[in-house]
Design a protein around this motif. Structure first.
Motif, PDB file in Angstrom:
ATOM      1  N   ASP A 287       0.875  -1.176   0.000  1.00 28.09           N
ATOM      2  CA  ASP A 287       0.000   0.000   0.000  1.00 28.09           C
ATOM      3  C   ASP A 287       0.905   1.218   0.000  1.00 28.09           C
ATOM      4  N   GLU A 288       0.777   2.056  -1.021  1.00 26.77           N
ATOM      5  CA  GLU A 288       1.633   3.227  -1.123  1.00 26.77           C
ATOM      6  C   GLU A 288       1.377   4.225  -0.004  1.00 26.77           C
ATOM      7  N   ASP A 289       0.195   4.156   0.597  1.00 24.01           N
ATOM      8  CA  ASP A 289      -0.085   4.999   1.749  1.00 24.01           C
ATOM      9  C   ASP A 289       0.617   4.429   2.970  1.00 24.01           C
ATOM     10  N   GLU A 290       0.507   5.149   4.083  1.00 23.91           N
ATOM     11  CA  GLU A 290       1.145   4.694   5.311  1.00 23.91           C
ATOM     12  C   GLU A 290       0.120   4.335   6.357  1.00 23.91           C
ATOM     13  N   VAL A 291      -1.017   3.820   5.904  1.00 23.38           N
ATOM     14  CA  VAL A 291      -2.065   3.449   6.864  1.00 23.38           C
ATOM     15  C   VAL A 291      -2.040   1.973   7.167  1.00 23.38           C
ATOM     16  N   GLY A 292      -1.263   1.198   6.410  1.00 19.95           N
ATOM     17  CA  GLY A 292      -1.118  -0.224   6.721  1.00 19.95           C
ATOM     18  C   GLY A 292      -2.274  -1.047   6.220  1.00 19.95           C
ATOM     19  N   ILE A 293      -2.053  -2.354   6.235  1.00 24.78           N
ATOM     20  CA  ILE A 293      -3.072  -3.296   5.784  1.00 24.78           C
ATOM     21  C   ILE A 293      -3.802  -3.832   6.992  1.00 24.78           C
ATOM     22  N   CYS A 294      -5.090  -3.665   6.999  1.00 19.98           N
ATOM     23  CA  CYS A 294      -5.892  -4.062   8.153  1.00 19.98           C
ATOM     24  C   CYS A 294      -6.120  -5.555   8.172  1.00 19.98           C
ATOM     25  N   CYS A 295      -6.598  -6.082   7.081  1.00  9.76           N
ATOM     26  CA  CYS A 295      -6.921  -7.510   7.084  1.00  9.76           C
ATOM     27  C   CYS A 295      -6.994  -8.013   5.654  1.00  9.76           C
ATOM     28  N   ILE A 296      -6.769  -9.305   5.525  1.00  7.91           N
ATOM     29  CA  ILE A 296      -6.939  -9.985   4.240  1.00  7.91           C
ATOM     30  C   ILE A 296      -7.820 -11.187   4.520  1.00  7.91           C
ATOM     31  N   THR A 297      -8.903 -11.259   3.832  1.00  5.03           N
ATOM     32  CA  THR A 297      -9.853 -12.317   4.141  1.00  5.03           C
ATOM     33  C   THR A 297     -10.062 -13.208   2.937  1.00  5.03           C
ATOM     34  N   GLY A 298     -10.334 -14.465   3.205  1.00  6.19           N
ATOM     35  CA  GLY A 298     -10.602 -15.412   2.135  1.00  6.19           C
ATOM     36  C   GLY A 298     -11.771 -16.290   2.521  1.00  6.19           C
ATOM     37  N   ILE A 299     -11.983 -17.349   1.779  1.00  5.57           N
ATOM     38  CA  ILE A 299     -13.070 -18.265   2.058  1.00  5.57           C
ATOM     39  C   ILE A 299     -12.557 -19.683   1.975  1.00  5.57           C
ATOM     40  N   GLY A 300     -13.387 -20.608   2.393  1.00  7.97           N
ATOM     41  CA  GLY A 300     -13.046 -22.011   2.245  1.00  7.97           C
ATOM     42  C   GLY A 300     -12.206 -22.524   3.392  1.00  7.97           C
ATOM     43  N   CYS A 301     -11.442 -23.600   3.091  1.00 13.40           N
ATOM     44  CA  CYS A 301     -10.647 -24.288   4.107  1.00 13.40           C
ATOM     45  C   CYS A 301      -9.291 -23.625   4.264  1.00 13.40           C
ATOM     46  N   PHE A 302      -9.238 -22.323   4.124  1.00 14.08           N
ATOM     47  CA  PHE A 302      -7.960 -21.649   4.113  1.00 14.08           C
ATOM     48  C   PHE A 302      -8.006 -20.421   5.004  1.00 14.08           C
ATOM     49  N   SER A 303      -6.832 -20.038   5.476  1.00 11.14           N
ATOM     50  CA  SER A 303      -6.681 -18.808   6.241  1.00 11.14           C
ATOM     51  C   SER A 303      -5.414 -18.123   5.767  1.00 11.14           C
ATOM     52  N   LEU A 304      -5.249 -16.870   6.132  1.00 13.65           N
ATOM     53  CA  LEU A 304      -4.072 -16.127   5.727  1.00 13.65           C
ATOM     54  C   LEU A 304      -3.408 -15.530   6.945  1.00 13.65           C
ATOM     55  N   VAL A 305      -2.101 -15.747   7.053  1.00 18.99           N
ATOM     56  CA  VAL A 305      -1.313 -15.195   8.144  1.00 18.99           C
ATOM     57  C   VAL A 305      -0.081 -14.550   7.539  1.00 18.99           C
ATOM     58  N   ASN A 306       0.045 -13.231   7.745  1.00 19.37           N
ATOM     59  CA  ASN A 306       1.212 -12.497   7.255  1.00 19.37           C
ATOM     60  C   ASN A 306       1.479 -12.753   5.772  1.00 19.37           C
ATOM     61  N   GLY A 307       0.426 -12.759   4.964  1.00 23.38           N
ATOM     62  CA  GLY A 307       0.577 -12.906   3.523  1.00 23.38           C
ATOM     63  C   GLY A 307       0.787 -14.319   3.048  1.00 23.38           C
ATOM     64  N   THR A 308       0.591 -15.300   3.919  1.00 16.45           N
ATOM     65  CA  THR A 308       0.747 -16.694   3.530  1.00 16.45           C
ATOM     66  C   THR A 308      -0.577 -17.411   3.680  1.00 16.45           C
ATOM     67  N   ILE A 309      -1.001 -18.092   2.609  1.00 17.05           N
ATOM     68  CA  ILE A 309      -2.214 -18.900   2.678  1.00 17.05           C
ATOM     69  C   ILE A 309      -1.874 -20.199   3.398  1.00 17.05           C
ATOM     70  N   LEU A 310      -2.660 -20.512   4.418  1.00 23.72           N
ATOM     71  CA  LEU A 310      -2.475 -21.733   5.185  1.00 23.72           C
ATOM     72  C   LEU A 310      -3.687 -22.632   5.009  1.00 23.72           C
ATOM     73  N   ALA A 311      -3.428 -23.944   5.075  1.00 19.60           N
ATOM     74  CA  ALA A 311      -4.541 -24.891   5.084  1.00 19.60           C
ATOM     75  C   ALA A 311      -5.129 -24.893   6.484  1.00 19.60           C
ATOM     76  N   SER A 312      -6.370 -24.423   6.613  1.00 17.51           N
ATOM     77  CA  SER A 312      -6.998 -24.325   7.934  1.00 17.51           C
ATOM     78  C   SER A 312      -7.966 -25.461   8.196  1.00 17.51           C
ATOM     79  N   GLY A 313      -8.140 -26.332   7.233  1.00 18.08           N
ATOM     80  CA  GLY A 313      -9.048 -27.457   7.400  1.00 18.08           C
ATOM     81  C   GLY A 313      -8.595 -28.628   6.546  1.00 18.08           C
TER      82      GLY A 313
END
Length: 675
Positions: A287-313
């Motif tokens: 993000d070119e601004d300096e407000v930071g990234i609040c959240c990244i959300t997805g769907i399904g059997c997956f989650s995201l932590v620090n820009g990495t998709i993880l198998a959550s199920g």
């Protein structure tokens, strides 16, 4: 006179005539003599010094050196001698000027208009007579300005913070410089002499007259976060004097950029046996601004932590072989901005499914008398949920048989002999193995020769209409078991509920013991239709069901409740006893638990119907005796005095009053019967 005394006939004035010659004659009547008398008039100091014509307002530049002539004043005295000798004195100079004996006024010390711009001088011309006479002359010396002061800014450094989306032409701040000089020498003009970092077109403009700094180009925090602008203030003197100040413009970040993914779309491949929590794919969001990234959300059997998709199920290709994820990145800015990307996750097959026969067992009959080698007996069929080599199936017999063999590709069982050595009614059991071609290889087998053809059955003697009390934390409702006429796994029964009513009921899957997990509440649900399902372990499984009708028994757990907590009634005086109010309470319970009794506390002038709640007066009310009444009306369940509600009839500072209305029944009465 006759005595020879010379007298003055008029006042002598030395200044008009300072001597006289008199011819005096003396005669005795016959002879005459003559004499000349010389009279000299002696001067008296009777004239003040007098100034000649002079300009009383004098202008002089402030930078004139000491000794410079300011002006000359000349005074004369009509007297003579010391009486006419004039000397000068100068007052009001504050030691900046002096006057000599000739009346020449000179600069004694350097003049500074910025300290004092004029002097009111008094020149005193005095003679030397006795008594001394003097005359005063008032002069005004005006100090003319010389451009000897540069403009001075109110601050050597200005700072201003500006959001990057500030509109072009907007005022940012005003710099201000003052010049101690006067006139054109004090007329200040402003200009921008330097900007760092430089741009092709100036980012800022300054009003030459007011010093107001405004925006001339659109700011962009992501390009430049700060500008240093040097502003010069010049006066109108000749030569002009100037000074500079620094304006630091801090650009404030505005959330005008959404987060950005490093790709517009992602194609990801993952094996289906990946463990929960394992990383699948890492990507970056900026993000070119300096407000930071609040959240990244997805769907399904997956989650995201620090820009990495993880198998959550648990990922199962046989359940779903492709996931289309929409990833949304949101920043913390105001307004919040978002961006999204698509991630296609293709699940790769792993050989995790053994072949499954289409039937749990097969059976066939062969006529021994007509059996021929090569004749087809029956075909078995298995399927494998995997794909590719993992789903290719080969068939074989577990134990070698001299009488039967199987086509390893089709599963067709064929006679290998004419069965001459086998007698009729002989039962031959073959076990067929189906193996896939995966690594590791998976197999399953089927018995060709019990068939699960009997479902579990509940006894018709089971009581299905039941009732249980409310407000009991855990109730054992009974054990409801079924029987199955099959054997082995086909007779192994498990129990479940079609609907457990949000966890209110629980059944032991092995024993059929039915319990409540929380207390029942009749006021919420008074009856339940509970369906118990008994399922055997055959393939395919068969099931039976039992429907229980459960009635929740009421307990007196709800007090009577009035629709309002206070009442106000107005009653006319002198009216016969009558009903003035029907106060009705309600009770959520039922039956005897919902019977409501009423009583009045604290007042005997009123009566309430024990069951009706009708409040009535017991006798006519008299306004002159009592203008209002207060009492408490209580509603309660008989035998349960703790379950009750009250409505208060209170005085005026509360809501509920019984007010006696005055009736005009009394005529006026004199204080005395006679006066």
């Amino acid at each position: 006179d006759v005595n020879g005394v010379i007298w003055t006939k008029t006042k002598l004035d030395y200044e008009s005539q300072n001597s006289y010659t008199l011819n005096v004659s003396l005669s005795d009547g016959s002879t005459t003599d003559y004499a000349t008398v010389f009279i000299k008039v002696t001067d008296v100091n009777d004239n003040h010094p007098v100034f000649g014509a002079v300009n009383t307002t004098i202008n002089i530049l402030e930078n004139m050196p000491a000794g410079t002539s300011v002006t000359t004043v000349l005074a004369t005295d009509a007297d003579s001698g010391f009486n006419g000798l004039v000397t000068y004195a100068l007052r009001g100079t504050e030691e900046k000027m002096d006057i000599d004996s000739s009346g020449l006024i000179l600069v004694k010390k350097e003049l500074d208009r910025e300290i004092q711009d004029f002097y009111n001088l008094t020149v005193i011309a005095s003679d030397q007579g006795q008594p001394m006479l003097s005359t005063a002359l008032n002069l005004r010396v005006v100090i003319d300005d010389v451009n000897d002061n540069p403009p001075v800014f109110s601050s050597s450094r200005y700072e201003v913070s500006v959001p990057e989306d500030k509109a072009i032409g907007s005022e940012l701040l005003t710099v201000s410089a003052t010049d101690l000089d006067a006139g054109a020498n004090a007329l200040v003009t402003y200009r921008i002499v330097n900007q760092q970092p430089p741009t092709s077109s100036p980012m800022f403009l300054v009003n030459s007259a007011t010093g107001q700094l405004s925006l001339s180009q659109q700011l962009d925090y992501e390009t430049t976060k700060q500008f240093d602008v040097e502003v010069e203030a010049s006066d109108g003197g000749q030569p002009s004097l100037s000074t500079k100040t620094l304006v630091v413009v801090h650009i404030l970040d505005v959330n005008d950029n959404p987060p950005k993914f490093d790709k517009a779309a992602y194609d990801v491949f993952v094996p289906e046996n990946i463990q929960k929590g394992s990383p699948i794919y890492s990507f970056s969001v900026t993000d070119e601004d300096e407000v930071g990234i609040c959240c990244i959300t997805g769907i399904g059997c997956f989650s995201l932590v620090n820009g990495t998709i993880l198998a959550s199920g648990y990922i199962d290709r046989e359940a779903k072989e492709k996931y289309e994820l929409l990833l949304v990145a949101s920043d913390n800015g105001i307004p919040q901005r978002q961006n999204f990307t698509y991630v296609s996750i293709q699940v790769l097959d792993v050989n995790d499914n053994a072949p499954q026969f289409t039937r749990a067992q097969y059976s066939a009959s062969v006529r021994v008398a007509t059996a021929k080698e090569g004749a087809s007996v029956l075909s078995v069929s298995a399927t494998d949920l995997d794909i590719g080599n993992n789903s290719i199936i080969s068939y074989s017999l577990m134990n070698r048989s001299d009488d039967f063999h199987i086509n390893n590709r089709t599963g067709e069982i064929i006679l290998s002999s004419n069965l001459a050595h086998i007698t009729a009614d002989t039962v031959v059991t073959l076990i067929v193995i189906a193996a896939d071609h995966g690594v590791p290889q998976l197999t399953s087998n089927v018995r060709i020769n019990d068939v699960n053809d009997n479902p579990p059955v509940f006894s018709t003697l089971i009581q299905t209409k039941l009732s249980f009390p409310e407000n009991v934390d855990s109730l054992e409702l009974g054990t409801f078991s079924a029987t199955d006429m099959d054997i082995g796994d086909n007779a192994l029964i498990s129990y479940s509920l079609q609907d457990d009513f949000a966890g209110v009921f629980h059944i032991d899957s092995s024993t059929g013991k039915l319990m409540t997990t929380k207390s029942l509440d009749r006021e919420t649900t008074d009856t339940y239709e509970l369906k118990i399902i008994a399922t055997d372990s055959g393939r395919p499984p068969l099931s039976g069901s039992l429907v229980l009708s459960i009635t929740v028994e009421d307990k007196n757990d709800n007090p009577p409740v009035f629709p309002q907590k206070s009442y106000s009634v107005t009653v006319k005086e002198n009216e016969p006893p009558h009903v003035i109010l029907n106060a009705t309470a309600t009770d959520k319970d039922i039956g005897y638990n919902a019977i409501i009794h009423y009583t009045i506390i604290g007042e005997t002038s009123f009566y309430v119907g024990e069951l009706s709640g009708a409040i009535m007066t017991l006798q006519p009310l008299d306004y002159e005796s009592r203008a209002q009444y207060t009492f408490t009306l209580k509603a309660f369940n008989p035998g349960e005095t703790n379950l009750q509600d009250t409505a208060n009839i209170t005085d005026m500072d509360l809501l509920f009053l019984v007010i006696v209305e005055d009736v005009n029944e009394e005529g006026p009465v004199f204080e005395k019967p006679s006066y």
